[in-house]
Design an enzyme around this catalytic site. Structure first.
Site, PDB file in Angstrom:
ATOM      1  N   TRP A 140      27.412  29.759  33.879  1.00  0.00           N
ATOM      2  CA  TRP A 140      28.015  30.451  32.731  1.00  0.00           C
ATOM      3  C   TRP A 140      28.371  29.453  31.630  1.00  0.00           C
ATOM      4  O   TRP A 140      28.223  29.757  30.446  1.00  0.00           O
ATOM      5  CB  TRP A 140      29.242  31.248  33.182  1.00  0.00           C
ATOM      6  N   LYS A 147      34.811  39.233  36.463  1.00  0.00           N
ATOM      7  CA  LYS A 147      34.139  39.924  37.569  1.00  0.00           C
ATOM      8  C   LYS A 147      35.178  40.470  38.535  1.00  0.00           C
ATOM      9  O   LYS A 147      36.102  39.753  38.935  1.00  0.00           O
ATOM     10  CB  LYS A 147      33.214  38.966  38.317  1.00  0.00           C
TER      11      LYS A 147
END
EC number: 2.1.1.166
Length: 206
Positions: free
Chosen positions: A63, A162
């Site tokens: 990421w 998440k």
């Protein structure tokens, strides 16, 4: 042991035949998770040139790799993890627990009074196999990330995290809605179908 072995073989077979694993190897990303962020960003444009962001639980770094490419030299990416992470160009990495004062002090020094536009978090605990315990530990990490975001994001900032659907999900959604003007759900194609993971995107921090 037989069940564990069978499960491990199934995971390995799925991993070897996973198009996103092959794409990550080809494109130079450290994990297939890169494509989840790329897909979300394609839709929501949360990362753009000049964005200043923090990546919580950043290791192994896929990421952060995506974020560094999208923010460019005019932005800034701060990655934090208790695990080590190999250096990434354009990313400032702090190894440590982001709850601890010395780690927060390092982060704030690097931030240098710049407004923080975005916090992203793809953390998950090491799974024990006990579904109840794993779910509780997962949401504990999510709560820590939300607390960090609420303290450090600028007004109007965004938070992408998440979570795993199940116990605690609705309560966490409610907590996010208290902090952000809008909260949306995202399920990227790169998320495995069998996974209960989903991404929550909070925008317009109050």
């Amino acid at each position: 042991m037989a069940v564990r072995s069978k499960s491990s073989k199934a995971w390995l077979h799925e991993h070897i035949n996973d198009q996103y694993v092959h794409m990550a190897q080809k494109d130079g990303y450290r994990a297939r998770a890169a494509y989840k962020l790329l897909e979300i960003n394609e839709k929501d444009k949360i990362i753009k040139p000049g964005t200043v962001l923090a990546d919580l639980g950043s290791a192994p770094g896929s990421w952060s790799q995506v974020a560094a490419k999208l923010t460019g030299t005019s932005g800034a990416v701060f990655a934090l993890d208790i695990l080590p992470m190999e250096a990434i160009g354009g990313v400032s990495f702090i190894q440590g627990d982001f709850r601890e004062n010395d780690v927060l002090a390092q982060f704030e020094t690097l931030l240098d009074n710049r407004p923080l536009d975005l916090v992203i978090c793809d953390m998950a605990p090491n799974m024990s196999g006990n579904a109840v315990s794993d779910q509780a530990r997962s949401f504990y990490l999510c709560e820590l990330a939300l607390d960090f975001a609420s303290q450090h994001l600028k007004t109007g900032g965004s938070f992408l995290v998440k979570v795993f659907q199940g116990a605690g999900y609705q309560e966490y959604m409610a907590a996010m809605r208290e902090i952000f003007g809008t909260v949306q759900t995202r399920k990227p194609e790169a998320s495995r179908n069998r996974s209960s993971e989903i991404y929550l995107l909070g925008k317009n921090k109050r």
